[in-house]
Each structure stands twice: as structure tokens, then as C-alpha cells.
Design a protein around this motif. Structure first.
Motif, PDB file in Angstrom:
ATOM      1  N   ASP A 117     -67.025  43.150 -62.297  1.00  0.00           N
ATOM      2  CA  ASP A 117     -65.655  43.622 -62.539  1.00  0.00           C
ATOM      3  C   ASP A 117     -65.273  44.992 -62.496  1.00  0.00           C
ATOM      4  O   ASP A 117     -64.177  45.181 -62.296  1.00  0.00           O
ATOM      5  N   THR A 118     -66.437  45.693 -63.141  1.00  0.00           N
ATOM      6  CA  THR A 118     -66.065  47.078 -63.582  1.00  0.00           C
ATOM      7  C   THR A 118     -66.779  48.095 -62.721  1.00  0.00           C
ATOM      8  O   THR A 118     -66.067  48.959 -62.168  1.00  0.00           O
ATOM      9  N   ILE A 119     -68.061  47.830 -62.453  1.00  0.00           N
ATOM     10  CA  ILE A 119     -68.721  48.901 -61.758  1.00  0.00           C
ATOM     11  C   ILE A 119     -69.442  48.576 -60.500  1.00  0.00           C
ATOM     12  O   ILE A 119     -69.665  49.584 -59.604  1.00  0.00           O
ATOM     13  N   GLY A 120     -69.150  47.175 -60.142  1.00  0.00           N
ATOM     14  CA  GLY A 120     -69.400  46.781 -58.809  1.00  0.00           C
ATOM     15  C   GLY A 120     -70.733  46.336 -58.434  1.00  0.00           C
ATOM     16  O   GLY A 120     -71.666  46.684 -59.339  1.00  0.00           O
ATOM     17  N   LEU A 121     -71.113  45.529 -57.570  1.00  0.00           N
ATOM     18  CA  LEU A 121     -72.649  45.228 -57.104  1.00  0.00           C
ATOM     19  C   LEU A 121     -73.485  46.116 -57.251  1.00  0.00           C
ATOM     20  O   LEU A 121     -74.696  46.024 -57.731  1.00  0.00           O
ATOM     21  N   ARG A 122     -73.272  47.192 -56.368  1.00  0.00           N
ATOM     22  CA  ARG A 122     -74.409  48.223 -56.130  1.00  0.00           C
ATOM     23  C   ARG A 122     -75.034  49.013 -57.164  1.00  0.00           C
ATOM     24  O   ARG A 122     -76.117  49.185 -57.172  1.00  0.00           O
ATOM     25  N   TYR A 123     -74.158  49.156 -58.041  1.00  0.00           N
ATOM     26  CA  TYR A 123     -74.480  50.114 -59.305  1.00  0.00           C
ATOM     27  C   TYR A 123     -74.980  49.066 -60.394  1.00  0.00           C
ATOM     28  O   TYR A 123     -76.055  49.432 -61.189  1.00  0.00           O
ATOM     29  N   MET A 124     -74.553  47.925 -60.276  1.00  0.00           N
ATOM     30  CA  MET A 124     -74.992  47.033 -61.447  1.00  0.00           C
ATOM     31  C   MET A 124     -76.567  46.535 -60.943  1.00  0.00           C
ATOM     32  O   MET A 124     -77.416  46.521 -61.952  1.00  0.00           O
ATOM     33  N   VAL A 125     -76.986  46.418 -59.832  1.00  0.00           N
ATOM     34  CA  VAL A 125     -78.267  46.129 -59.206  1.00  0.00           C
ATOM     35  C   VAL A 125     -79.182  47.058 -59.667  1.00  0.00           C
ATOM     36  O   VAL A 125     -80.304  47.065 -59.806  1.00  0.00           O
ATOM     37  N   LEU A 126     -78.701  48.384 -59.489  1.00  0.00           N
ATOM     38  CA  LEU A 126     -79.405  49.781 -59.854  1.00  0.00           C
ATOM     39  C   LEU A 126     -79.774  49.602 -61.357  1.00  0.00           C
ATOM     40  O   LEU A 126     -81.047  49.940 -61.668  1.00  0.00           O
ATOM     41  N   ILE A 127     -78.803  49.495 -62.257  1.00  0.00           N
ATOM     42  CA  ILE A 127     -79.022  49.118 -63.876  1.00  0.00           C
ATOM     43  C   ILE A 127     -80.337  48.085 -63.883  1.00  0.00           C
ATOM     44  O   ILE A 127     -81.135  48.348 -64.664  1.00  0.00           O
ATOM     45  N   PHE A 128     -79.810  47.012 -63.626  1.00  0.00           N
ATOM     46  CA  PHE A 128     -80.833  45.809 -63.844  1.00  0.00           C
ATOM     47  C   PHE A 128     -82.317  46.223 -63.384  1.00  0.00           C
ATOM     48  O   PHE A 128     -83.094  45.857 -63.760  1.00  0.00           O
ATOM     49  N   GLY A 129     -82.074  46.637 -61.991  1.00  0.00           N
ATOM     50  CA  GLY A 129     -83.790  47.130 -61.432  1.00  0.00           C
ATOM     51  C   GLY A 129     -84.368  48.117 -62.478  1.00  0.00           C
ATOM     52  O   GLY A 129     -85.296  47.910 -62.711  1.00  0.00           O
ATOM     53  N   ALA A 130     -83.585  49.182 -62.976  1.00  0.00           N
ATOM     54  CA  ALA A 130     -84.333  50.035 -63.666  1.00  0.00           C
ATOM     55  C   ALA A 130     -84.638  49.689 -65.102  1.00  0.00           C
ATOM     56  O   ALA A 130     -85.621  49.996 -65.491  1.00  0.00           O
ATOM     57  N   VAL A 131     -83.897  48.725 -65.687  1.00  0.00           N
ATOM     58  CA  VAL A 131     -84.265  48.057 -66.729  1.00  0.00           C
ATOM     59  C   VAL A 131     -85.180  47.192 -66.755  1.00  0.00           C
ATOM     60  O   VAL A 131     -86.219  47.364 -67.608  1.00  0.00           O
TER      61      VAL A 131
END
Length: 409
Positions: A366-380
């Protein structure tokens, strides 16, 4: 292993119950769609069921370790079968309160059944067969999921919800009957009593004893932490599929994603036995969690038609290999007398993590969108893997140094 009647009983029973479970889940969604307009309240209803399972987890772990595991399976199987009656009442009166009660009873039964089943598996096969059985068991569950969702989808259109839950109830009853035919040896009550007298009974029987064992077994602690990585993907799986479909303006992509992910999962569970002959279990766990992280990162390109299919296929292959190894290590790293508490804790942990990831995924979409969310989850995910890998290397070096010093002395 295939001549072992217990193996066939577990697999056939799990297949039947799995179909019933997923037919019931489709029924749950249809009932809520008819009577609960708010998506928030739908998630809240599902949350109450999961919360009930977490609350009874410690009690389930203690009872599984103290009493006959077969009796636990039978009682929880009967509870799961009878709980469907509450759903019939909910349908008759069109009352959502009864559905909440049904989900609570269902999840409480599951909180006893699944840890008990995981504790039984090492008792019915030899240790060198555990990996194969865990992989086959997961493939059976996947096939049951595919069959159950397909059958459920047809039934909610073609017949009444009462018939849908009737079929679900029959599947649970089938599992209950199959459980009667299980035959395996458990530690006798006399032996358990003598063990408890030798060791402090308050510590031996307490659920919190499992935390001491986990802390004193670095491999198990690392394994629990590594489980976060596939859960980061699984928790938001359905939401990501819906988002990808909207992103590409293509409804058919959802079916392709589920199909390729399911096929890849079964392929992974099939080939992992061969891989463990060439590589260490620990090395495989780090490799396949890294694959999950890469699958997350590649979803940055989800706007490209074929890329999500590749990403979810990579994820399916990775977790299809990861979970059989993970389950086998859980079953062999800690003494069988603690298995009930270990698998109950694991179930509680995964339920809580699933809810956290689900809520986080919804918030990020809802806030940053799919593309940036997956970058965060992948990096974590990559950060967790790197930290655990470095810590394990240091631990092994310290142990090797200690052994060298002992030899010198």
C-alpha cells in the motif's frame, strides 16, 4: 521404506485430509465473501483462529511428549472432524460468530495434530529414510493442495456450502480412521518415569525447557532463524500474486504462477535426496535460502510478463529442497523426548511470523509498492544468511581451536 505400512497410512491419510483442508479453506473464503464485506474483518477472523493455535502450543508440546502420540493424533483428528459441525450451524443461521468458533476449534486441533505427526515420523522409519519421507510427505501435501483447491472451487459454484463442508468432514473422518491402523513403538511410561526422576521433573516436563535446548544447540537455533527467509516469501505469497496480476493487467498470470511454483516445489522435493549425497545439509540450507532471496529480488522486474514465473519457479524449487532438509535436521538434532515441544514451538513460531509477514506485506504494497518491497525483503534475507554463515564459521573455528588445545594438553 515402501514396505512399511505406517508410511502408506501416513501418506494416504495426509492426502485425504489435505484435500478436505483445502476444500474447507475455499468454503471459508466463500462464506466470508457472502457475509463479511470488510477485508480487515476477514483477516481478523482468520487471525483469531491462528491466535488460538499459538496460545495452546505450549500445552500441546508438553502433552505430546508426556502421552501416547497416537492417542494425541486420534483425539486431535476427532476434534477436527467434529468441529465441522459448528460450521454447519454457522451456515444454517448465517452467523459469523459460529465461523470464528469453528476456526478456533480447527486451529486448536491442528496445534496438537501437526507437531504430533512430525514427532511420529522419526518413530516409523529409520533415520536414513527421514529425508525421503519428509520430501514425499511435502509432495503429497502439495498435490492435495492443488486437488483440494480445484475441487473446492468447483463445489462452491456447483453445490451448497453445506455439501462443501460435508466433503471436508468426510476427509477428516477418513484421516481419523486411518490413524487407528498406525503401529509403532513409543517410549514406555515406566522408562519416561525413571528418566524424569533422574532429571529435574520440573525442567524435564516444562515447555520452556525447549528454549534451553535450542540455545545450547547452535545448529537448531540457526535453522530456526533461517526459516524466516522462506516465511518472508510465503507470508506474502497470495498478496504478491494478486499485485503482479494487477501490475501486468493479466488475470491468467495467477494460474501460471501457482502451476509453475507447485511443479518446481515437487521437483525440489524429488531431487534433494540426491543432492544430500554430494553436499552437506548445512551447505544446502544456506544455498537454497540464498535462492529464495534471489527469487525475491528478481521480482523487482515483475512488470516483465515471464519474470514472475521464473521467480516463483525458483522459489518453489528452493523451498522444495529446503523444507525436507530442515524437517530432517529438526527431527534428528534433538532427542525424541523433546520432539513434541520442539515441533509445537516451531508451529507457534511459524504462525506468528506468517502473520507478521502478511501484515508487513500488505503495508508495504500500500505504501512503497511491490518492486521496492521485494528489494527490502531480499536484502534482509541476504543479511540474515551472511550473518548466520559468518557466525557459524567462527563457532566452528573456535571449536576446532578448543579441540587442538585439548589434544596438546
Amino acid at each position: 521404506m515402501w514396505r512399511n505400512r505406517n508410511v502408506w497410512i501416513v501418506l494416504i491419510g495426509e492426502f485425504g485430509a489435505g484435500i478436505g483442508l483445502w476444500v474447507g479453506i475455499i468454503g471459508n473464503l466463500d462464506f466470508m465473501q457472502q457475509h463479511v464485506p470488510s477485508d480487515f474483518f476477514k483477516s481478523l477472523i482468520l487471525f483469531f483462529g491462528l491466535l488460538a493455535g499459538v496460545i495452546v502450543g505450549p500445552l500441546a508440546g508438553r502433552l505430546i511428549d508426556q502421552y501416547s502420540k497416537k492417542k494425541i493424533l486420534l483425539i486431535s483428528g476427532l476434534g477436527r472432524t467434529l468441529s465441522t459441525i459448528i460450521m454447519f450451524i454457522a451456515i444454517h443461521y448465517e452467523n459469523i460468530i459460529f465461523m470464528v468458533l469453528f476456526l478456533v476449534c480447527l486451529q486448536i486441533s491442528a496445534a496438537f495434530y501437526f507437531p504430533a505427526l512430525q514427532a511420529v515420523i522419526p518413530l516409523i522409519v529409520k533415520e536414513d529414510q527421514l529425508l525421503s519421507l519428509n520430501g514425499i510427505h511435502m509432495n503429497i501435501s502439495t498435490i492435495a493442495r492443488i486437488a483440494g483447491t480445484s475441487i473446492g472451487g468447483i463445489l462452491v459454484v456447483a453445490t451448497s456450502l453445506t455439501n462443501v463442508y460435508g466433503i471436508s468432514m468426510l476427509a477428516y473422518a477418513f484421516l481419523f480412521i486411518m490413524t487407528f491402523f498406525l503401529r509403532f513403538e513409543e517410549q514406555s511410561k515406566v522408562q519416561v518415569s525413571s528418566d524424569v526422576k533422574v532429571n529435574n521433573p520440573k525442567q524435564k516436563e516444562g515447555f520452556t525447557e525447549i528454549f534451553r535446548l535450542i540455545r545450547s544447540t547452535p545448529g537448531v537455533l540457526n535453522l530456526i532463524i533461517l526459516n524466516i527467509i522462506p516465511l518472508l516469501f510465503i507470508g506474502g505469497f497470495n498478496l504478491m500474486v494478486i499485485e503482479i496480476s494487477d501490475l501486468q493487467h493479466n488475470d491468467s498470470i495467477k494460474g501460471l504462477i501457482y502451476t509453475f511454483e507447485g511443479i518446481s516445489f515437487m521437483l525440489g522435493a524429488f531431487i534433494i535426496k540426491r543432492l544430500t549425497k554430494k553436499f552437506s545439509n548445512t551447505g544446502l540450507l544456506y544455498f537454497f535460502t540464498t535462492m529464495v532471496a534471489i527469487a525475491h529480488l528478481t521480482l523487482f522486474f515483475a512488470n516483465i510478463h515471464w519474470m514472475p514465473i521464473v521467480s516463483f519457479s525458483l522459489f518453489g524449487l528452493a523451498v522444495g529442497c529446503f523444507f525436507p532438509v530442515s524437517s530432517t535436521l529438526f527431527q534428528t538434532s534433538i532427542d525424541k523426548t523433546y520432539h513434541g515441544r520442539l515441533f509445537s514451538f516451531r508451529s507457534m513460531y511459524e504462525r506468528v511470523m506468517f502473520q507478521v509477514v502478511l501484515l508487513s506485506t500488505g503495508l508495504f504494497l500500500d505504501t512503497i509498492g511491490l518492486r521496492y518491497m521485494v528489494l527490502i525483503f531480499g536484502a534482509v534475507s541476504l543479511m540474515i544468511i551472511s550473518k548466520l554463515y559468518v557466525n557459524e564459521k567462527k563457532y566452528k573455528q573456535a571449536e576446532a581451536l578448543k579441540d587442538t588445545q585439548n589434544i596438546s594438553v
